[in-house]
Design a protein around this motif. Structure first.
Motif, PDB file in Angstrom:
ATOM      1  N   PRO A  99      -6.031  -1.987   5.326  1.00 43.06           N
ATOM      2  CA  PRO A  99      -6.360  -1.691   3.868  1.00 43.06           C
ATOM      3  C   PRO A  99      -6.016  -0.113   3.718  1.00 43.06           C
ATOM      4  O   PRO A  99      -5.569   0.055   2.399  1.00 43.06           O
ATOM      5  N   GLN A 100      -6.597   0.808   4.459  1.00 43.32           N
ATOM      6  CA  GLN A 100      -6.045   2.094   4.136  1.00 43.32           C
ATOM      7  C   GLN A 100      -4.785   2.711   4.065  1.00 43.32           C
ATOM      8  O   GLN A 100      -4.238   3.172   3.324  1.00 43.32           O
ATOM      9  N   LYS A 101      -3.953   2.048   5.232  1.00 41.11           N
ATOM     10  CA  LYS A 101      -2.661   2.154   5.105  1.00 41.11           C
ATOM     11  C   LYS A 101      -1.852   1.421   3.940  1.00 41.11           C
ATOM     12  O   LYS A 101      -1.029   2.276   3.391  1.00 41.11           O
ATOM     13  N   THR A 121      -9.530  -5.629   1.181  1.00 39.29           N
ATOM     14  CA  THR A 121      -8.708  -6.479  -0.176  1.00 39.29           C
ATOM     15  C   THR A 121      -8.583  -5.254  -1.181  1.00 39.29           C
ATOM     16  O   THR A 121      -9.200  -4.373  -1.487  1.00 39.29           O
ATOM     17  N   LEU A 122      -7.270  -5.204  -1.696  1.00 41.25           N
ATOM     18  CA  LEU A 122      -6.777  -4.303  -2.726  1.00 41.25           C
ATOM     19  C   LEU A 122      -6.404  -5.240  -3.830  1.00 41.25           C
ATOM     20  O   LEU A 122      -5.931  -6.438  -4.010  1.00 41.25           O
ATOM     21  N   TYR A 123      -6.840  -4.650  -4.987  1.00 35.71           N
ATOM     22  CA  TYR A 123      -6.631  -5.203  -6.270  1.00 35.71           C
ATOM     23  C   TYR A 123      -5.766  -4.320  -6.916  1.00 35.71           C
ATOM     24  O   TYR A 123      -6.000  -3.092  -7.150  1.00 35.71           O
ATOM     25  N   ARG A 140       7.037  -4.780   6.340  1.00 36.78           N
ATOM     26  CA  ARG A 140       7.983  -3.691   6.852  1.00 36.78           C
ATOM     27  C   ARG A 140       7.373  -2.599   7.539  1.00 36.78           C
ATOM     28  O   ARG A 140       7.763  -1.965   8.780  1.00 36.78           O
ATOM     29  N   HIS A 141       6.278  -2.164   7.173  1.00 39.23           N
ATOM     30  CA  HIS A 141       5.457  -1.105   7.539  1.00 39.23           C
ATOM     31  C   HIS A 141       4.001  -1.657   8.847  1.00 39.23           C
ATOM     32  O   HIS A 141       3.093  -1.018   9.025  1.00 39.23           O
ATOM     33  N   GLY A 142       4.369  -2.993   9.382  1.00 37.26           N
ATOM     34  CA  GLY A 142       3.534  -3.524  10.196  1.00 37.26           C
ATOM     35  C   GLY A 142       1.916  -4.006   9.698  1.00 37.26           C
ATOM     36  O   GLY A 142       1.050  -3.923  10.511  1.00 37.26           O
TER      37      GLY A 142
END
Length: 165
Positions: A99-101, A121-123, A140-142
């Motif tokens: 989630p940080q990335k 989770t991101l909203y 794309r960024h893994g």
């Protein structure tokens, strides 16, 4: 007709404040719209304030300016329609393994105030129509995407949370 008659009788005294209990109960869609239009017109033209008790949240959302949430006879919360709409707006839910990335990547696409990070989770309150692009960006960024969905109907959920249900 009973609903219309009841409102008509209540208006005979030229009130400044009118309490309505389930004013659209049992009405067909045309009748519901008619009552809603009457309430709005009387509020705007004659300055009548309405206190409406109803369980039909979608109908209330079309006319109210302030909500009062009552449980067991106690006022739990009073909230403006604008604030409630802000809290219940549609959002894109993105559950990921990093989630940080993901937050850092999304911050490059939109302002940070439109991203809420909660655990894994991101909203997202913007970019809702770009879910495919967001999914591609994560992959794309893994970053593994476990869930990507649009959340709606939060109004009912908000009320139920306040009632402890």
């Amino acid at each position: 007709m009973k609903q219309r008659l009841g409102i008509g009788i209540a208006l005979l005294g030229d009130p400044e404040f009118l309490i309505l209990d389930e004013p659209v109960n049992g009405l067909d869609p045309a009748g519901i719209k008619e009552i809603r239009d009457v309430i709005l017109r009387l509020n705007h033209e004659r300055g009548i304030t309405f206190l409406i008790s109803s369980h039909l949240l979608d109908e209330l959302a079309k006319i109210v300016t302030t909500y009062g949430i009552i449980n067991d006879g106690m006022l739990i919360e009073q909230i403006s329609a604008a604030e409630l709409e802000h809290r219940c707006r549609h959002q894109l839910k993105l559950r990921v393994d990093d989630p940080q990335k993901a937050y850092a990547l999304l911050s490059c696409l939109t302002d940070k105030s439109s991203i809420k990070l909660d655990g894994d989770t991101l909203y997202l309150y913007k970019l809702i129509d770009r879910s495919a692009d967001i999914n591609r960006l994560m992959v794309r960024h893994g970053i593994k995407v476990h869930e990507l969905s649009v959340q709606s109907d939060r109004l009912e959920e908000y009320f139920l949370e306040r009632l402890g249900v």
